[in-house]
Design an enzyme around this catalytic site. Structure first.
Site, PDB file in Angstrom:
ATOM      1  N   LYS A  13      -8.236  47.275  25.223  1.00 43.74           N
ATOM      2  CA  LYS A  13      -7.801  48.673  25.134  1.00 43.74           C
ATOM      3  C   LYS A  13      -6.438  48.898  25.791  1.00 43.74           C
ATOM      4  O   LYS A  13      -5.567  49.537  25.215  1.00 43.74           O
ATOM      5  CB  LYS A  13      -8.808  49.601  25.843  1.00 43.74           C
ATOM      6  N   ARG A  88     -16.234  57.734  28.574  1.00 43.55           N
ATOM      7  CA  ARG A  88     -17.047  56.547  28.798  1.00 43.55           C
ATOM      8  C   ARG A  88     -18.534  56.845  28.776  1.00 43.55           C
ATOM      9  O   ARG A  88     -19.347  55.939  28.924  1.00 43.55           O
ATOM     10  CB  ARG A  88     -16.685  55.979  30.158  1.00 43.55           C
ATOM     11  N   ARG A 127      -8.022  37.456  34.366  1.00 43.88           N
ATOM     12  CA  ARG A 127      -7.102  38.590  34.475  1.00 43.88           C
ATOM     13  C   ARG A 127      -6.668  38.796  35.921  1.00 43.88           C
ATOM     14  O   ARG A 127      -7.453  38.651  36.847  1.00 43.88           O
ATOM     15  CB  ARG A 127      -7.817  39.849  33.969  1.00 43.88           C
ATOM     16  N   ARG A 162      -8.804  41.832  40.736  1.00 42.48           N
ATOM     17  CA  ARG A 162      -9.416  43.104  41.103  1.00 42.48           C
ATOM     18  C   ARG A 162     -10.755  42.883  41.789  1.00 42.48           C
ATOM     19  O   ARG A 162     -11.470  41.942  41.474  1.00 42.48           O
ATOM     20  CB  ARG A 162      -9.634  43.964  39.851  1.00 42.48           C
ATOM     21  N   ARG A 173     -20.362  45.658  34.822  1.00 43.22           N
ATOM     22  CA  ARG A 173     -19.521  46.508  33.958  1.00 43.22           C
ATOM     23  C   ARG A 173     -19.909  46.345  32.498  1.00 43.22           C
ATOM     24  O   ARG A 173     -19.895  47.310  31.735  1.00 43.22           O
ATOM     25  CB  ARG A 173     -18.042  46.171  34.165  1.00 43.22           C
TER      26      ARG A 173
END
Ligand code: ADP
Ligand code: ZN
Length: 219
Positions: A13, A88, A127, A162, A173
């Site tokens: 996204k 969401r 990431r 993160r 998640r």
């Protein structure tokens, strides 16, 4: 263009929103970036959101709706927007429809970006993100490392993993996405606003979106 981007964490996204905003007037609005910025800044909002975020859980709907209402009222949104990571939950989607009504905004499309689970897991574990709240540039240790390890190319900030990108938080998640966010696919389908893409190639996804909008006569 006025778009909602749907998709699991790691589906792409943010990448799609960045590319689309670079090529035209629409601004990227990422609730994740806004919330992480608030946490870094230590604001009251950030303090409320932090515990949810670090566990990979969603922040409360009212908190997110307050942020989005003030953001969508800012003048730069008149040129279009790409909502990345919002709505969401079904209550957020309903509240957003109401807010659009109040502000006189018509949504063009909700894009459901699908990607295979193994691609998503690989992307999330590799990431890395710039820690500077005003930058938050995304890197990938395999496909897009910074020129100097651990240092942001854009701002010189620290590039880190993160807190919610540990294996446990990632699993959480993805479960949260399946339970709370995936129902939005039907929500937008029922309103005739859904486009699903099934490519892992960003250029192909952009092309599908622009072709679809052109066919519908919205830019
Ligand atoms: P990703 O899409 O990769 O999970 P985001 O940056 O969009 O990452 O979101 C990170 C975290 O911020 C989420 O796990 C959640 O805690 C919080 N968050 C972001 N957007 C929302 C939202 N619309 N509603 C509730 N929580 C949100
Ligand atoms: Zn940076």
């Amino acid at each position: 263009m006025k778009l909602v981007l749907l998709g699991a964490p790691g589906a792409g996204k943010g990448t799609i929103a960045k590319l689309l905003s670079a090529s035209g007037g629409a601004v990227q609005i990422s609730t994740g970036d806004i919330l992480r910025g608030a946490v870094e800044a230590g604001s009251a909002l950030g303090k409320r959101a932090q515990a949810f975020m670090s566990r990979g859980e969603l922040a409360p709907d009212e908190l997110v709706m307050d942020i989005m209402e003030s953001r969508l009222r800012e003048p730069d949104c008149a040129g279009g927007f790409l909502l990345d990571g919002f709505p969401r939950t079904i209550p957020q989607a309903r509240a957003l429809q109401e807010l659009f009504g109040k502000l006189g905004i018509a949504l063009d499309l909700a894009v459901n970006i699908e990607a295979p689970r193994e691609v998503i897991l690989d992307r999330l574990s590799t990431r890395r993100t710039c820690e500077n709240p005003d930058c938050q540039e995304i890197y990938n240790i395999k496909s897009k490392p910074p020129a100097v390890e651990g240092v942001c190319d854009k701002c010189g900030g620290a590039v880190v993993q993160r807190e919610d990108e540990t294996p446990d938080a990632i699993a959480h998640r993805l479960r949260t996405y399946a339970q709370k966010t995936a129902p939005l696919i039907d929500f937008y389908r029922q309103r005739g606003l859904l486009l699903t893409t099934r490519s892992t190639n960003a250029d192909a996804i952009i092309a599908a979106i622009t072709t679809h909008l052109a066919e519908r006569g919205t830019e």
